[in-house]
Scaffold this motif. Structure first.
Motif, PDB file in Angstrom:
ATOM      1  N   ASP A 157     127.352  81.190  95.500  1.00  0.00           N
ATOM      2  CA  ASP A 157     128.359  80.956  94.459  1.00  0.00           C
ATOM      3  C   ASP A 157     128.266  79.541  93.887  1.00  0.00           C
ATOM      4  O   ASP A 157     129.282  78.873  93.658  1.00  0.00           O
ATOM      5  N   ARG A 180     127.058  76.857  95.281  1.00  0.00           N
ATOM      6  CA  ARG A 180     127.077  75.768  96.265  1.00  0.00           C
ATOM      7  C   ARG A 180     125.763  75.761  97.052  1.00  0.00           C
ATOM      8  O   ARG A 180     124.982  76.686  96.976  1.00  0.00           O
ATOM      9  N   LEU A 183     139.573  77.954 102.838  1.00  0.00           N
ATOM     10  CA  LEU A 183     138.637  78.122 101.721  1.00  0.00           C
ATOM     11  C   LEU A 183     138.632  76.958 100.733  1.00  0.00           C
ATOM     12  O   LEU A 183     137.547  76.480 100.350  1.00  0.00           O
ATOM     13  N   ASN A 189     135.186  74.984 100.109  1.00  0.00           N
ATOM     14  CA  ASN A 189     134.576  74.981  98.779  1.00  0.00           C
ATOM     15  C   ASN A 189     134.440  73.568  98.238  1.00  0.00           C
ATOM     16  O   ASN A 189     133.419  73.218  97.633  1.00  0.00           O
ATOM     17  N   THR A 204     130.391  77.675 100.980  1.00  0.00           N
ATOM     18  CA  THR A 204     130.938  78.984 100.639  1.00  0.00           C
ATOM     19  C   THR A 204     131.010  79.844 101.899  1.00  0.00           C
ATOM     20  O   THR A 204     130.067  79.867 102.688  1.00  0.00           O
TER      21      THR A 204
END
Length: 242
Positions: free
Chosen positions: A64, A66, A98, A102, A107
């Motif tokens: 995602d 990362r 999370l 993040n 992730t």
């Protein structure tokens, strides 16, 4: 409870002695963490594909955007009616982490062999928000030694937690956690995996219980755990639709 009752002075002496051991454990954890960070990596050569609510995604897609990916190998097989209580217990602790993960370029994704529809149904039941995908279309779970075929379980040994164990000690699904890194070239590396009780420190409730007077108060590892909606005093889901 058979603990000795003593004076405040005697308690303070015992507590100071325990504090020394707690500090030793903290320093040992720091050294273990440093060695974990220094582990060699393995390049991921296989193109894994996962089923998600938004269509098929590659392992690279799961990052995602990362550079670091933590995969929790959640025990939910294709024909299971519900997720593993222990995996559910750990997963109850994820959503609050999370934003912090993040922000730190990490992730988190749960992966199971169950189909997406079954994953989504159980995820909704539990009220979770973290990403959760299906590896039913790939060898991912088998390659990372958390899923086992009937042939595996019918043999003499099963490879789990970096060793061979008797098949009667295994299951078609077992828990684990794996970490991956993706560089600027898009190359992906497997950096770490942990199985059995390895991810236990991620379960904050256990860390709290370890400091309560009765501790975990268990007869075997986590035998007291239920899914959070199965405890006697768990709030009942509303029958209303909104």
């Amino acid at each position: 409870m058979q603990n000795q009752v003593v004076s405040r002075e005697e308690w303070l002496e015992a507590r100071r002695a325990l504090l020394l051991k707690e500090k030793e454990a903290t320093h040992l954890r720091d050294r273990v963490n440093a060695e974990r960070m220094a582990l060699p990596w393995v390049r991921v050569e296989k193109d894994y594909v996962f089923d998600t609510p938004d269509g098929r995604r590659s392992l690279s897609d799961l990052f995602d955007g990362r550079s670091q990916l933590i995969v929790y190998h959640f025990m939910l097989g294709p024909d299971w009616e519900a997720g593993c209580p222990g995996c559910s217990f750990l997963s109850d602790h994820v959503d609050g982490a999370l934003p912090h993960l993040n922000n730190h370029d990490v992730t988190w994704v749960a992966v199971s062999r169950a189909p997406v529809a079954k994953i989504e149904a159980y995820k909704n039941r539990m009220g979770w928000k973290f990403p959760w995908v299906s590896s039913a279309s790939s060898d991912f779970n088998f390659d990372y030694h958390v899923s086992f075929s009937p042939e595996d379980l019918g043999g003499d040994k099963v490879f789990y937690n970096f060793t061979s164990i008797p098949p009667e000690e295994a299951n078609d699904e077992l828990p684990g956690l794996s970490a991956f890194y993706r560089n600027d070239k898009g190359e992906i590396f497997h950096t770490y995996s942990s199985y059995a009780r390895g991810p236990e420190e991620l379960i904050g409730t256990l860390m709290i219980l370890d400091r309560a007077p009765k501790g975990r108060n268990e007869d075997s590892t986590m035998n007291f755990v239920k899914r959070h909606d199965e405890y006697a005093d768990a709030p009942k889901a509303s029958s209303c639709c909104h």
